[in-house]
Write a protein that holds these residues in place. Structure first.
Motif, PDB file in Angstrom:
ATOM      1  N   GLU A   1      60.373  78.829  40.105  1.00 54.41           N
ATOM      2  CA  GLU A   1      60.859  79.798  39.133  1.00 54.41           C
ATOM      3  C   GLU A   1      61.116  81.136  39.795  1.00 54.41           C
ATOM      4  O   GLU A   1      60.492  81.481  40.804  1.00 54.41           O
ATOM      5  CB  GLU A   1      59.858  79.965  37.978  1.00 54.41           C
ATOM      6  CG  GLU A   1      58.462  80.353  38.410  1.00 54.41           C
ATOM      7  CD  GLU A   1      57.504  80.452  37.239  1.00 54.41           C
ATOM      8  OE1 GLU A   1      57.975  80.605  36.099  1.00 54.41           O
ATOM      9  OE2 GLU A   1      56.275  80.399  37.462  1.00 54.41           O
TER      10      GLU A   1
ATOM     11  N   ALA B   1      58.647  85.436  42.092  1.00 53.51           N
ATOM     12  CA  ALA B   1      59.101  84.049  42.226  1.00 53.51           C
ATOM     13  C   ALA B   1      57.926  83.169  42.636  1.00 53.51           C
ATOM     14  O   ALA B   1      56.924  83.652  43.162  1.00 53.51           O
ATOM     15  CB  ALA B   1      60.229  83.943  43.252  1.00 53.51           C
ATOM     16  N   ARG B   2      58.084  81.861  42.379  1.00 52.92           N
ATOM     17  CA  ARG B   2      57.079  80.875  42.798  1.00 52.92           C
ATOM     18  C   ARG B   2      57.781  79.683  43.427  1.00 52.92           C
ATOM     19  O   ARG B   2      58.863  79.293  42.989  1.00 52.92           O
ATOM     20  CB  ARG B   2      56.221  80.412  41.615  1.00 52.92           C
ATOM     21  CG  ARG B   2      55.249  81.474  41.094  1.00 52.92           C
ATOM     22  CD  ARG B   2      54.291  80.865  40.077  1.00 52.92           C
ATOM     23  NE  ARG B   2      53.276  81.838  39.650  1.00 52.92           N
ATOM     24  CZ  ARG B   2      53.416  82.647  38.603  1.00 52.92           C
ATOM     25  NH1 ARG B   2      54.529  82.592  37.884  1.00 52.92           N
ATOM     26  NH2 ARG B   2      52.460  83.496  38.281  1.00 52.92           N
TER      27      ARG B   2
ATOM     28  N   LEU C   1      61.292  85.095  38.574  1.00 47.34           N
ATOM     29  CA  LEU C   1      60.861  85.894  37.422  1.00 47.34           C
ATOM     30  C   LEU C   1      61.501  87.266  37.362  1.00 47.34           C
ATOM     31  O   LEU C   1      61.154  88.063  36.485  1.00 47.34           O
ATOM     32  CB  LEU C   1      59.334  86.033  37.445  1.00 47.34           C
ATOM     33  CG  LEU C   1      58.560  84.709  37.484  1.00 47.34           C
ATOM     34  CD1 LEU C   1      57.072  84.974  37.639  1.00 47.34           C
ATOM     35  CD2 LEU C   1      58.827  83.903  36.240  1.00 47.34           C
TER      36      LEU C   1
ATOM     37  N   THR D   1      53.435  82.043  46.174  1.00 48.49           N
ATOM     38  CA  THR D   1      53.699  82.981  45.087  1.00 48.49           C
ATOM     39  C   THR D   1      54.227  84.260  45.711  1.00 48.49           C
ATOM     40  O   THR D   1      53.509  84.939  46.449  1.00 48.49           O
ATOM     41  CB  THR D   1      52.425  83.275  44.277  1.00 48.49           C
ATOM     42  OG1 THR D   1      51.941  82.053  43.707  1.00 48.49           O
ATOM     43  CG2 THR D   1      52.702  84.264  43.170  1.00 48.49           C
TER      44      THR D   1
ATOM     45  N   ASP E   1      53.897  92.796  41.603  1.00 51.49           N
ATOM     46  CA  ASP E   1      54.420  91.925  40.548  1.00 51.49           C
ATOM     47  C   ASP E   1      54.898  90.605  41.147  1.00 51.49           C
ATOM     48  O   ASP E   1      55.508  90.575  42.216  1.00 51.49           O
ATOM     49  CB  ASP E   1      55.595  92.594  39.825  1.00 51.49           C
ATOM     50  CG  ASP E   1      55.147  93.704  38.890  1.00 51.49           C
ATOM     51  OD1 ASP E   1      53.925  93.848  38.704  1.00 51.49           O
ATOM     52  OD2 ASP E   1      56.014  94.422  38.369  1.00 51.49           O
TER      53      ASP E   1
END
Length: 325
Positions: free
Chosen positions: A59, A75-76, A61, A184, A72
């Motif tokens: 994902e 992305a993952r 984000l 992450t 923050d």
């Protein structure tokens, strides 16, 4: 007729604005000695958020134009396979711990065998003196003692080997978990997302870029000054920036960098005759406190004019007094 009148009014307004801007530029060209003028564009420090390890994007984000804060999650990466490796490494570590327990139990057993062998040897030596045992029996007892001691040393070596294996297993688990943390992706600093370079489902190699951030607390303008002006320039010298999009404002800046070698002025600067000249690149940094106050409206790529004070004695004219929104 109404449409024609509206269009003529619009053209008139644009013409007045352009005329005012060029009048202002002409006025600024008449600068006091010690102040020089150059053209440039507003730029910000770019930071690429990229993969340390190759993998499939699970994902993303952050969207283009979004403000993100340091730390923050942006992305993952799919970590299914790595998590399986971690579980396998943890299982191997538990197995080695069992081997250590077995080795300790074996040492206790070997110590008992050594004690028994030494006791029998001592008893046989007493019997030899009394004439109740033969030399052959004595040799056997001595051999048994030597064998028992060797077995004990082997068992103790197995303990040391098991402890080393445990350390190696724990180190492997720690390394895999550290790698898992890198799946992450976080923002390394505050900034605005300029580009979103990948989408969920894509497979990227190590080093593949996910997003590009602009650090809006590190905004500057690069200008190019001829040798005579660059030679008089001091680090930290004051400058003023006036953007084409907002000529009514005067933005403070200071000299942070001066190139050590001359170069031809870039193609986009001034006219072709100006580009043929050798100049020095000068970086004019906008103060952080100003940027933090106006980071919601800061944009890169905006062209403008820079006035640089190359002489400390030069006085700023009233038209170049700092003026912010």
């Amino acid at each position: 007729m109404k449409l024609r009148t509206f269009l003529m009014s619009g053209v008139f307004v644009v013409a007045v604005a352009i005329g005012a801007f060029y009048w202002w530029q002409q006025r600024q060209s008449d600068l006091p000695d010690g102040l020089v003028r150059a053209n440039g564009r507003i730029e910000a420090e770019r930071v690429d958020v990229a993969l340390k390890f190759g993998g499939r994007i699970a994902e993303v984000l952050a969207d283009e134009g979004q403000m993100v804060a340091r730390g923050d999650v942006v992305a993952r990466i799919d970590s299914t396979e790595l998590e399986a490796d971690i579980r396998a490494a943890e299982a191997a570590a538990r197995q080695v711990e069992q081997e250590l327990a077995q080795a300790k139990a074996l040492v206790a057993q070997r110590e008992g065998e050594v004690t028994l062998a030494q006791a029998e040897l001592k008893r046989t030596e007493t019997l030899i003196k009394q004439g109740y045992a033969t030399g052959q029996t004595l040799d056997q007892r001595r051999s048994q003692e030597i064998t028992a001691i060797a077995a004990l040393n082997t068992a103790r070596a197995q303990i040391a080997s098991a402890k080393a294996a445990i350390e190696a297993s724990e180190a492997k688990v720690a390394a895999l978990k550290a790698n898992l943390a890198d799946y992450t992706l976080i923002a390394p600093r505050d900034g605005r997302v300029q580009y979103r370079l990948a989408q969920p489902g894509e497979v990227l190699a190590a080093g593949g870029k996910i997003i590009t951030l602009l650090d809006l607390t590190d905004v500057y303008m690069d200008v190019y000054l001829p040798t005579d002006d660059a030679g008089r320039l001091r680090f930290g010298a004051e400058a003023r920036l006036i953007l084409d999009a907002a000529p009514q404002y005067v933005i403070p800046a200071s000299v942070e960098f001066v190139a050590s070698e001359a170069q031809f002025t870039p193609k986009y600067v001034e006219t072709e005759s100006e580009r043929a000249k050798l100049t020095f690149r000068v970086k004019l940094q906008i103060p952080v406190e100003v940027l933090r106050k106006y980071q919601e409206v800061v944009k890169t790529g905006v062209p403008g004019v820079a006035i640089v004070r190359v002489s400390p004695e030069a006085e700023w004219p009233e038209t170049l007094t700092v003026k912010l929104p």
